[in-house]
Motif scaffolding. Structure first.
Motif, PDB file in Angstrom:
ATOM      1  N   GLN A   1       0.915  -1.226  -0.122  1.00  0.00           N
ATOM      2  CA  GLN A   1      -0.426   0.219   0.000  1.00  0.00           C
ATOM      3  C   GLN A   1       1.039   1.489  -0.401  1.00  0.00           C
ATOM      4  OE1 GLN A   1      -3.603  -0.518  -0.339  1.00  0.00           O
ATOM      5  NE2 GLN A   1      -2.253  -2.473  -0.987  1.00  0.00           N
ATOM      6  N   LEU A   2       1.909   1.262  -0.874  1.00  0.00           N
ATOM      7  CA  LEU A   2       2.315   2.636  -1.402  1.00  0.00           C
ATOM      8  C   LEU A   2       1.170   4.164  -1.370  1.00  0.00           C
ATOM      9  CD1 LEU A   2       5.403   3.919  -1.968  1.00  0.00           C
ATOM     10  CD2 LEU A   2       4.595   3.283  -4.323  1.00  0.00           C
ATOM     11  N   THR A   3       1.594   4.800  -0.464  1.00  0.00           N
ATOM     12  CA  THR A   3       1.273   5.950  -0.103  1.00  0.00           C
ATOM     13  C   THR A   3       1.552   7.230  -0.976  1.00  0.00           C
ATOM     14  OG1 THR A   3      -0.648   4.764   0.559  1.00  0.00           O
ATOM     15  CG2 THR A   3      -1.292   6.532   0.876  1.00  0.00           C
ATOM     16  N   GLY A   4       1.024   8.456  -1.271  1.00  0.00           N
ATOM     17  CA  GLY A   4       1.552   9.675  -1.506  1.00  0.00           C
ATOM     18  C   GLY A   4       2.862   9.573  -2.808  1.00  0.00           C
ATOM     19  N   ARG A   5       3.040  10.830  -2.923  1.00  0.00           N
ATOM     20  CA  ARG A   5       3.327  11.693  -4.121  1.00  0.00           C
ATOM     21  C   ARG A   5       4.587  11.069  -3.193  1.00  0.00           C
ATOM     22  NH1 ARG A   5       3.381  14.836  -8.254  1.00  0.00           N
ATOM     23  NH2 ARG A   5       1.141  15.426  -8.305  1.00  0.00           N
ATOM     24  N   THR A   6       5.137  11.575  -2.131  1.00  0.00           N
ATOM     25  CA  THR A   6       6.316  11.817  -1.690  1.00  0.00           C
ATOM     26  C   THR A   6       7.240  10.125  -2.512  1.00  0.00           C
ATOM     27  OG1 THR A   6       6.633  13.878  -0.884  1.00  0.00           O
ATOM     28  CG2 THR A   6       7.798  11.706  -0.442  1.00  0.00           C
ATOM     29  N   ASN A   7       6.224   9.724  -1.795  1.00  0.00           N
ATOM     30  CA  ASN A   7       6.841   7.513  -1.735  1.00  0.00           C
ATOM     31  C   ASN A   7       6.573   7.099  -2.792  1.00  0.00           C
ATOM     32  OD1 ASN A   7       7.357   7.436   1.187  1.00  0.00           O
ATOM     33  ND2 ASN A   7       4.733   7.198   1.887  1.00  0.00           N
ATOM     34  N   TYR A   8       5.671   7.465  -4.016  1.00  0.00           N
ATOM     35  CA  TYR A   8       5.928   7.563  -5.083  1.00  0.00           C
ATOM     36  C   TYR A   8       6.944   8.211  -6.224  1.00  0.00           C
ATOM     37  CZ  TYR A   8       1.444   4.754  -5.501  1.00  0.00           C
ATOM     38  OH  TYR A   8       0.089   4.133  -5.101  1.00  0.00           O
ATOM     39  N   ALA A   9       7.289   9.054  -6.131  1.00  0.00           N
ATOM     40  CA  ALA A   9       8.617   9.388  -6.702  1.00  0.00           C
ATOM     41  C   ALA A   9      10.122   8.856  -5.930  1.00  0.00           C
ATOM     42  CB  ALA A   9       8.855  11.143  -6.166  1.00  0.00           C
ATOM     43  N   ARG A  10      10.131   7.953  -4.551  1.00  0.00           N
ATOM     44  CA  ARG A  10      10.979   7.695  -3.487  1.00  0.00           C
ATOM     45  C   ARG A  10      11.381   6.291  -4.561  1.00  0.00           C
ATOM     46  NH1 ARG A  10      13.515   6.676   1.808  1.00  0.00           N
ATOM     47  NH2 ARG A  10      15.213   5.716   1.059  1.00  0.00           N
ATOM     48  N   ALA A  11      10.157   5.597  -4.743  1.00  0.00           N
ATOM     49  CA  ALA A  11       9.235   4.436  -5.444  1.00  0.00           C
ATOM     50  C   ALA A  11      10.444   4.398  -6.630  1.00  0.00           C
ATOM     51  CB  ALA A  11       8.483   3.519  -5.176  1.00  0.00           C
ATOM     52  N   ASP A  12       9.750   5.152  -8.189  1.00  0.00           N
ATOM     53  CA  ASP A  12      10.439   5.812  -8.871  1.00  0.00           C
ATOM     54  C   ASP A  12      11.663   5.789  -8.815  1.00  0.00           C
ATOM     55  OD1 ASP A  12       8.979   6.831 -11.722  1.00  0.00           O
ATOM     56  OD2 ASP A  12      11.337   7.487 -11.665  1.00  0.00           O
ATOM     57  N   ALA A  13      12.286   6.318  -7.832  1.00  0.00           N
ATOM     58  CA  ALA A  13      13.987   7.070  -8.375  1.00  0.00           C
ATOM     59  C   ALA A  13      14.731   5.388  -8.427  1.00  0.00           C
ATOM     60  CB  ALA A  13      13.719   7.950  -7.398  1.00  0.00           C
ATOM     61  N   GLU A  14      14.130   5.201  -7.211  1.00  0.00           N
ATOM     62  CA  GLU A  14      15.221   4.187  -6.620  1.00  0.00           C
ATOM     63  C   GLU A  14      14.916   3.075  -7.670  1.00  0.00           C
ATOM     64  OE1 GLU A  14      17.189   3.759  -3.436  1.00  0.00           O
ATOM     65  OE2 GLU A  14      16.320   5.025  -2.473  1.00  0.00           O
ATOM     66  N   LEU A  15      14.168   2.504  -8.218  1.00  0.00           N
ATOM     67  CA  LEU A  15      13.468   1.077  -8.852  1.00  0.00           C
ATOM     68  C   LEU A  15      14.021   1.570 -10.134  1.00  0.00           C
ATOM     69  CD1 LEU A  15      10.489  -0.050  -7.786  1.00  0.00           C
ATOM     70  CD2 LEU A  15      12.673  -0.704  -6.735  1.00  0.00           C
ATOM     71  N   ASN A  16      14.560   2.803 -10.583  1.00  0.00           N
ATOM     72  CA  ASN A  16      15.334   3.786 -12.184  1.00  0.00           C
ATOM     73  C   ASN A  16      14.234   3.365 -12.882  1.00  0.00           C
ATOM     74  OD1 ASN A  16      17.575   4.654 -10.636  1.00  0.00           O
ATOM     75  ND2 ASN A  16      18.083   1.830 -10.900  1.00  0.00           N
ATOM     76  N   LEU A  17      12.825   4.295 -13.025  1.00  0.00           N
ATOM     77  CA  LEU A  17      11.697   4.433 -13.731  1.00  0.00           C
ATOM     78  C   LEU A  17      12.005   5.061 -14.575  1.00  0.00           C
ATOM     79  CD1 LEU A  17       9.011   2.016 -11.069  1.00  0.00           C
ATOM     80  CD2 LEU A  17      10.712   0.980 -13.434  1.00  0.00           C
ATOM     81  N   GLY A  18      12.513   5.839 -14.139  1.00  0.00           N
ATOM     82  CA  GLY A  18      12.917   7.423 -15.186  1.00  0.00           C
ATOM     83  C   GLY A  18      11.285   8.352 -14.861  1.00  0.00           C
TER      84      GLY A  18
END
Length: 201
Positions: A107-124
């Protein structure tokens, strides 16, 4: 998983507990997706893997498949831009509360957490542009595993509570969500731990 992992033993044992005597193909597929990602992203500690499986079991309502956080659209207004919760989650635009609602195995929640996950997983930027990517099993599993091991969610890492030689499945919940349902999830973790031990013997 390691070469000597007996998958049949593992699935036979978890079928009884915590799954209550039956497993659907969808549940098996979800577990296998998590096991596959653990093989590449995990640290080899089956005690941690047991807790990851227990977290997924709890957070997905036992489906083991990535899901949306439950609630009506109006429910997510409390996370919207301008609210106290919204600010804490980094939600800055009208509608962010719903757009960046909970998804996945954790249950990933919130713009900040999505942005971090995006960066950490190199999803560009793809996850920020399309948050539903968090519902794809490999991405959902990667978010759960890396997020737990690296302390994305609360700043606390799973290794603070669970190691190969010391296990605190109760306080491990602090990695995800304070102490919410900590005792229940700890019991699930013990059943997965037992099955992993049997399958790895």
């Amino acid at each position: 998983m390691q070469q000597n992992f007996a998958a049949a033993t593992f699935f036979a044992q978890i079928r009884e507990a915590p799954f209550g005597g039956s497993l659907t193909q969808s549940q098996v597929d979800g577990i296998n997706a998590l096991l596959d990602e653990w093989s590449s992203l995990g640290d080899g500690d089956n005690n941690k893997l047991a807790y990851e499986l227990a977290t997924s079991f709890h957070e997905t309502a036992q489906t083991m498949q990535p899901i949306y956080e439950m609630g009506s659209r109006a429910y997510f207004n409390k996370y919207d831009a301008g609210t106290q919760l919204g600010k804490a989650l980094g939600n800055t635009q009208p509608g962010d509360g719903y757009l960046f609602r909970g998804r996945g195995l954790v249950q990933l929640t919130g713009r900040t957490n999505y942005a971090r996950a995006d960066a950490e997983l190199n999803l560009g930027g793809k996850l920020l542009a399309n948050p539903d990517m968090a519902l794809q099993p490999p991405i959902a599993a990667a978010i759960l595993i890396k997020g737990s091991l690296e302390g994305w969610f609360t700043g606390r890492k799973l290794g603070n509570y669970v190691t190969p030689t010391a296990v605190d499945f109760i306080d491990a919940r602090r990695v995800i969500n304070g102490t919410d349902k900590a005792g229940t999830i700890a019991l699930y973790a013990k059943t997965f731990q037992s099955a992993l031990q049997a399958a790895s013997a």
